[in-house]
Each structure stands twice: as structure tokens, then as C-alpha cells.
Design a protein around this motif. Structure first.
Motif, PDB file in Angstrom:
ATOM      1  N   TYR A   1      14.755  10.778 -10.833  1.00 41.61           N
ATOM      2  CA  TYR A   1      15.687  11.655 -10.236  1.00 41.61           C
ATOM      3  C   TYR A   1      16.293  10.935  -8.902  1.00 41.61           C
ATOM      4  CZ  TYR A   1      15.113  16.054 -12.404  1.00 41.61           C
ATOM      5  OH  TYR A   1      15.267  17.180 -13.430  1.00 41.61           O
ATOM      6  N   LYS A   2      16.504   9.542  -9.355  1.00 41.43           N
ATOM      7  CA  LYS A   2      17.157   8.740  -8.339  1.00 41.43           C
ATOM      8  C   LYS A   2      18.593   8.996  -7.943  1.00 41.43           C
ATOM      9  CE  LYS A   2      15.173   4.195  -9.224  1.00 41.43           C
ATOM     10  NZ  LYS A   2      15.359   2.798  -9.670  1.00 41.43           N
ATOM     11  N   THR A   3      19.401   9.355  -9.170  1.00 42.05           N
ATOM     12  CA  THR A   3      20.964   9.785  -8.766  1.00 42.05           C
ATOM     13  C   THR A   3      21.186  11.229  -8.728  1.00 42.05           C
ATOM     14  OG1 THR A   3      21.272   8.949 -10.844  1.00 42.05           O
ATOM     15  CG2 THR A   3      21.440   7.427  -9.293  1.00 42.05           C
TER      16      THR A   3
ATOM     17  N   GLY B   1       0.797  -1.297   0.047  1.00 42.43           N
ATOM     18  CA  GLY B   1      -0.081   0.026  -0.006  1.00 42.43           C
ATOM     19  C   GLY B   1       0.982   1.290  -0.044  1.00 42.43           C
ATOM     20  N   LEU B   2       2.169   1.323   0.776  1.00 38.01           N
ATOM     21  CA  LEU B   2       3.016   2.416   0.658  1.00 38.01           C
ATOM     22  C   LEU B   2       3.469   2.339  -0.743  1.00 38.01           C
ATOM     23  CD1 LEU B   2       4.259   4.440   2.291  1.00 38.01           C
ATOM     24  CD2 LEU B   2       6.068   3.057   3.168  1.00 38.01           C
ATOM     25  N   LYS B   3       3.499   3.620  -1.346  1.00 41.86           N
ATOM     26  CA  LYS B   3       4.410   3.733  -2.481  1.00 41.86           C
ATOM     27  C   LYS B   3       5.664   4.746  -2.307  1.00 41.86           C
ATOM     28  CE  LYS B   3       0.932   4.998  -5.462  1.00 41.86           C
ATOM     29  NZ  LYS B   3       0.456   5.477  -6.884  1.00 41.86           N
ATOM     30  N   VAL B   4       6.614   4.182  -2.685  1.00 39.80           N
ATOM     31  CA  VAL B   4       7.993   4.937  -2.215  1.00 39.80           C
ATOM     32  C   VAL B   4       8.806   5.136  -3.357  1.00 39.80           C
ATOM     33  CG1 VAL B   4       8.138   4.129   0.169  1.00 39.80           C
ATOM     34  CG2 VAL B   4       9.230   2.780  -1.738  1.00 39.80           C
ATOM     35  N   ALA B   5       9.536   6.495  -3.456  1.00 41.09           N
ATOM     36  CA  ALA B   5      10.467   6.910  -4.181  1.00 41.09           C
ATOM     37  C   ALA B   5      11.974   6.426  -3.795  1.00 41.09           C
ATOM     38  CB  ALA B   5      10.417   8.424  -4.883  1.00 41.09           C
ATOM     39  N   CYS B   6      12.765   5.483  -4.386  1.00 39.51           N
ATOM     40  CA  CYS B   6      13.909   5.418  -3.838  1.00 39.51           C
ATOM     41  C   CYS B   6      14.979   6.303  -4.321  1.00 39.51           C
ATOM     42  CB  CYS B   6      14.522   4.005  -4.284  1.00 39.51           C
ATOM     43  SG  CYS B   6      13.328   2.654  -3.406  1.00 39.51           S
ATOM     44  N   TYR B   7      15.596   7.040  -3.378  1.00 38.06           N
ATOM     45  CA  TYR B   7      16.604   8.037  -3.773  1.00 38.06           C
ATOM     46  C   TYR B   7      17.908   7.682  -3.650  1.00 38.06           C
ATOM     47  CZ  TYR B   7      18.973  12.507  -3.998  1.00 38.06           C
ATOM     48  OH  TYR B   7      19.725  13.798  -4.512  1.00 38.06           O
ATOM     49  N   TYR B   8      18.939   7.497  -4.297  1.00 39.42           N
ATOM     50  CA  TYR B   8      20.356   6.883  -3.936  1.00 39.42           C
ATOM     51  C   TYR B   8      21.200   8.089  -3.746  1.00 39.42           C
ATOM     52  CZ  TYR B   8      18.386   2.665  -5.417  1.00 39.42           C
ATOM     53  OH  TYR B   8      17.601   1.469  -5.757  1.00 39.42           O
ATOM     54  N   GLY B   9      21.070   9.380  -4.506  1.00 37.19           N
ATOM     55  CA  GLY B   9      21.899  10.390  -4.571  1.00 37.19           C
ATOM     56  C   GLY B   9      23.048  10.007  -5.163  1.00 37.19           C
ATOM     57  N   CYS B  10      24.418  10.920  -5.055  1.00 41.35           N
ATOM     58  CA  CYS B  10      25.452  10.957  -5.893  1.00 41.35           C
ATOM     59  C   CYS B  10      26.250   9.728  -5.514  1.00 41.35           C
ATOM     60  CB  CYS B  10      26.295  11.998  -5.962  1.00 41.35           C
ATOM     61  SG  CYS B  10      25.107  13.542  -5.970  1.00 41.35           S
ATOM     62  N   LEU B  11      26.476   9.316  -4.177  1.00 41.86           N
ATOM     63  CA  LEU B  11      27.751   8.743  -3.656  1.00 41.86           C
ATOM     64  C   LEU B  11      27.592   7.239  -3.552  1.00 41.86           C
ATOM     65  CD1 LEU B  11      28.047  11.293  -0.770  1.00 41.86           C
ATOM     66  CD2 LEU B  11      29.462  11.293  -2.948  1.00 41.86           C
TER      67      LEU B  11
END
Lengths: 314, 189
Positions: A190-192, A145-155
Motif C-alpha cells: 500500500y506504498k502509494t 532490528g527495526l522493520k519499517v513500512a515505507c509509505y509514499y502516499g499519492c504525491l
């Protein structure tokens, strides 16, 4: 029981204390014992490599040398920035023994650097050493039920020659872990992208702009929350969110979780232990989606698969 | 003045290539780095132009540009560079050379960025680790901007986001010695 040398990083005692404490809960469930590096020092983070070459290598090398004195072969690092400095130092030292010797003998007095300890981010450790399937087995309370955007950033995945982990452009390891917990990972472009990192203090307008774009794209992807594995990303997206909303005139209201907070939640730890009150953006709205039945998507979404590694040495 | 020949000593291009381990001559000016760079809009010269300026030997102009101070080392550019040039390493080389040769860009933004890094390193030198609250407070004092981010402070402190205490490492002296030697090495270069 597995054992792992642990480097928490300075922010674990400050802004990202909830990352550190929930990580310990998760590893308890996964049967991993952490061994702290005695008297570890700051890795130098952004500033050492910006200003000087010697300290940029010497500060992480001291930690590596101390870690080699423990018996474990892998060092897990919570903070993405610490991970990168440590990994860059390790790779450069292993490639260039002459440089390693010079830095070691002139600046680091704790012992001889041997290069015997591997350096991994905690995300990488979960993905490679624990495995998505093992994580799935430990889930007692699905996050469906939970929708998430996985954000990894640069590093965490860049530069690819240094990290040798996942894809530098569209990584999927965190997405797969979130799906194993029952949550749905959105297609998030926009993950990275960069959040603005240490400009948070010295050049806030850059962070307002860059983190603002990440928030906007996460919202557009349909996510209820963002998931991160980096203290600086978390603090830029969470603590600066009210400023960004004011600047853009948009209300995002999108909480930013550490991956370990969601893992601990799915492993059955009560919400009271997961330090949610530390978040600036309240988490209750997003967590209320857990258990709700999602509308059936029009197109059947293909399961997320790992992008073939581009490096030739694989 | 533009210097193209070697005249027996290293050109600017040589200096950058040696320090960064990259080969700037490989750059064929496609501009992919500029499109990728999250901070190129803040730079005096975006990465592609810096690459060309290095090839042309524009040492002073490169040193005085704010570009290498704005580079966040996110490595997005080098990941997409068709010539696989380590552009962040090039930026870092230019910055280190500029620092070592005492070139100072005195624009407000660069001064603030530099001050932040100085304070950060100062924290490590003093305590062996970084203490965020103290660092932020010192940054505000040293940039004479006392009220910056003060609106965040009550919430952050109330939520225990930022600890007040500072506890130096047991081996703080070893870190101090490390800094002393490193500083000496930088000066002797």
C-alpha cells in the motif's frame, strides 16, 4: 558545502514541526546549507486548484519567482503537497510559455518567471543529489532490528509525467534509504495508496477508511513502524490512529516516523532532539527493536532494486 | 436534454477537453480507473461513468454529481489508464465549469467539502499562509459542528502539534491583491 533553497510549507510551523527540525539536523550532517525563500506564501495546497485555476498557478508561481532571485538552482520542499503544487506549476508553465506569461503579468507582481529553479521533494533530493551511499557512510548508529513500512502516499511519485521520480506504483527510494540506515524495509503493497488527504477535516470518515487500510496492510507486512515524507500522511496515520482503532476494533499501535527522524537517529543524534513526544502513537515500543537480532528469514530476500522507469524519454 | 451536435457552439465534450487538455473521446470504458480510485465508492458516478456522461453531453448531470468534489487528485487512475487520459484534470475541468456556471450540489457532504476549501483559501487570503488550528475552528463554527474532533484537541495542543499564533506575511497585501485580481478573472470568464 552544498546550498539548497528551502520551502518548508505551512505545516512546518504546525503539525509537522518535527519534520522541519529533524530535516535541519540531517542536512547539517550531510553538509547542506538551507536558504529560506524570503516571505514565502502558502502554495494553495489542495484548495486553490480545487476551486480556481488562476490562484492554483499564481500562488506557487510567486514562490518560484522569489526562489529564482536566490542563487541556487534547486528548491527542496519538505511537504509533499507543496512539492506537487510547485512542480505542477513549474512543469505546466515551462510547457506553456503563453500561459506562464499571462499568469505572471496579470496576477504575480514579484517579478518575471524564468523557470530557472528546479523543484524537488526532500526525498528526491536525498536520493538523487545526496545519494544512498553517502547516507550510508554517515550512519553511526545502525537501526538494525527495526522493520519499517515505507509509505509514499499519492504525491511524491505521481503523476509520473510531472514528478519524473521513482515508480508511481512501487517506489523504492525511501526503502533504499531506510536499508542504508540499517533498518529492514518490509514488502508493503500500500506504498502509494491514498490516505484521504485533506478530507481529514471535511470528510473524516473517508480518512478513517483509507488510512485504516494503510495501517492494516503495514501491520500485515510485519512492520514495527511506518515511515513517511509527507506531513498530511503523518497526521492522518498518527493523529487519526486512535479513531481508526476504535472504528475497526483493532489495536495497531504502529508509530509513524518522518524519514528525517530515522535518519537523524541513525546519524547519532540523541533521541531527545528528535521530537518523539509530539507523536500521538508512542514510539518507544518500535524503537526497542533496534539492536535486536531478527530471525533469519526462510527465503533469502532479494535486494530491492529500482523499477525501470517507464517513460520513453529516459 | 441530450445535445450531440455542435450547432455552431461548443459541446460539453469540447468544453471539458479544452479546459482539461485531455481527450475524453479516447476513453474506451475499461473501468480500470474505478477499480483504482480510492474514493469511487463515495461518488454518485464513478470516473468511468463520468467519462461516458461527458461524451454523451450530459452537462447538468455531470455538474450536479458529487464525483468531482470527491476526487482527491491522487492520480492513481491516470497512472493506470491504458489510454493515458488525465482523468483528475477532467474531474477538475468539470468542477471549475460547474463553479463558474453556478451549479451548486447542496448535499451535506459536498457542502462541507466546499466549505473546507473556502475557509482554506480565506486563510491564505487573510494571512498569506495557512494556520491549521484556526482553520479547524472556523470549519467547526461554519458547519455548525462545534465538537467535531474536539477529542483530539487536548492531546494535539499539549504536544505542541498545533500552534496557536497567527502571524501574517510581510507581503500580505501583495497576496490580497493577487486574490482580488484572480477573483476578477474568474468572474469575467
Amino acid at each position: 558545502m552544498k546550498k539548497l533553497t528551502y520551502f518548508p510549507g505551512c505545516s512546518a510551523h504546525g503539525t509537522s514541526e518535527e519534520f522541519d527540525s529533524t530535516l535541519k539536523l540531517v542536512l547539517k550532517t550531510l553538509d547542506v546549507e538551507l536558504e529560506d525563500i524570503p516571505d514565502w506564501n502558502c502554495c494553495g495546497a489542495t484548495s486553490a486548484h480545487v476551486m480556481t485555476e488562476n490562484l492554483a498557478y499564481a500562488l506557487p508561481m510567486r514562490n518560484l519567482v522569489l526562489a529564482e532571485k536566490l542563487e541556487n538552482t534547486t528548491m527542496g520542499i519538505a511537504c509533499a503537497s507543496c512539492y506537487q503544487r510547485m512542480k505542477v506549476t513549474k512543469v505546466h508553465m515551462d510547457e506553456n510559455p503563453e500561459l506562464a506569461k499571462r499568469i505572471n503579468t496579470t496576477v504575480v507582481e514579484e517579478g518575471t518567471y524564468k523557470g530557472t529553479v528546479d523543484v524537488k521533494s526532500m526525498l528526491q533530493y536525498f536520493y538523487e543529489d545526496i545519494g544512498v551511499e553517502t547516507i550510508r557512510e554517515k550512519v553511526t548508529k545502525s537501526l538494525a532490528g527495526l522493520k519499517v513500512a515505507c509509505y509514499y502516499g499519492c504525491l511524491l511519485t505521481r503523476p509520473k509525467d510531472i514528478t519524473k521520480f521513482d515508480s508511481p506504483e512501487y517506489p523504492v527510494s525511501m526503502d533504499q534509504i531506510c536499508e542504508a540506515l540499517g533498518a529492514t524495509a518490509t514488502e508493503f503493497d500500500y506504498k502509494t495508496e491514498c490516505c484521504g488527504a485533506s478530507f481529514s477535516i471535511s470528510n473524516t470518515e473517508v480518512v478513517i477508511n483509507l488510512s485504516g487500510q494503510v495501517l492494516a496492510m503495514a501491520k500485515e507486512s510485519g512492520a514495527h513502524a511506518i515511515v513517511v515524507a509527507c506531513p498530511l500522511c503523518q497526521s492522518n496515520l498518527d493523529m487519526r490512529q486512535p479513531d481508526i482503532e476504535k472504528h475497526q476494533g483493532v489495536k495497531y499501535d504502529i508509530p509513524v516516523f518522518y524519514i528525517t527522524q530515522l535518519m537523524a537517529l541513525a546519524f547519532g543524534y540523541p533521541a531527545g532532539e528528535l521530537k518523539f513526544p509530539k507523536h500521538i502513537v508512542p514510539v518507544e515500543g518500535a524503537l526497542a527493536n533496534i539492536g535486536k537480532i531478527l530471525p533469519v528469514p526462510e527465503k533469502v530476500k532479494k535486494p530491492i532494486k529500482a523499477v525501470e522507469a517507464e517513460s520513453e524519454d529516459k | 436534454m441530450i445535445t450531440l451536435g455542435t450547432q455552431g457552439k461548443n459541446t460539453f465534450l469540447d468544453d471539458v477537453n479544452i479546459k482539461s487538455g485531455a481527450n475524453v473521446l479516447e476513453c474506451y470504458q475499461c473501468g480500470k480507473c474505478v477499480g483504482t480510485c480510492p474514493v469511487s465508492q463515495y461518488m454518485d458516478f464513478p470516473p468511468r461513468e463520468i467519462m461516458q456522461m461527458i461524451k454523451l453531453g450530459l452537462r447538468n448531470e455531470c455538474y450536479m454529481a458529487n464525483s468531482h468534489w470527491f476526487c482527491l487528485t491522487c492520480s492513481a487512475c491516470s497512472g493506470r489508464c491504458p489510454r493515458e487520459i488525465d482523468i483528475p484534470a477532467v474531474m477538475e475541468a468539470v468542477r471549475h465549469l460547474a463553479i463558474n456556471e453556478n451549479y451548486v450540489n447542496d448535499s451535506k457532504k459536498v457542502k462541507e467539502i466546499r466549505k473546507f476549501h473556502d475557509i482554506f483559501l480565506d486563510m491564505i487570503k487573510r494571512y498569506g499562509r495557512n494556520y491549521e488550528l484556526r482553520m479547524m475552528a472556523e470549519f467547526n463554527i461554519r458547519t455548525r459542528n462545534l465538537f467535531k474532533d474536539m477529542h483530539l484537541a487536548p492531546k494535539a495542543l499539549l504536544k505542541g502539534k498545533i500552534p496557536l499564533g497567527v502571524k501574517p506575511l510581510k507581503s500580505a497585501k501583495a497576496i490580497k491583491r493577487m486574490f482580488a485580481i484572480a477573483e476578477k478573472l474568474e468572474k469575467n470568464k
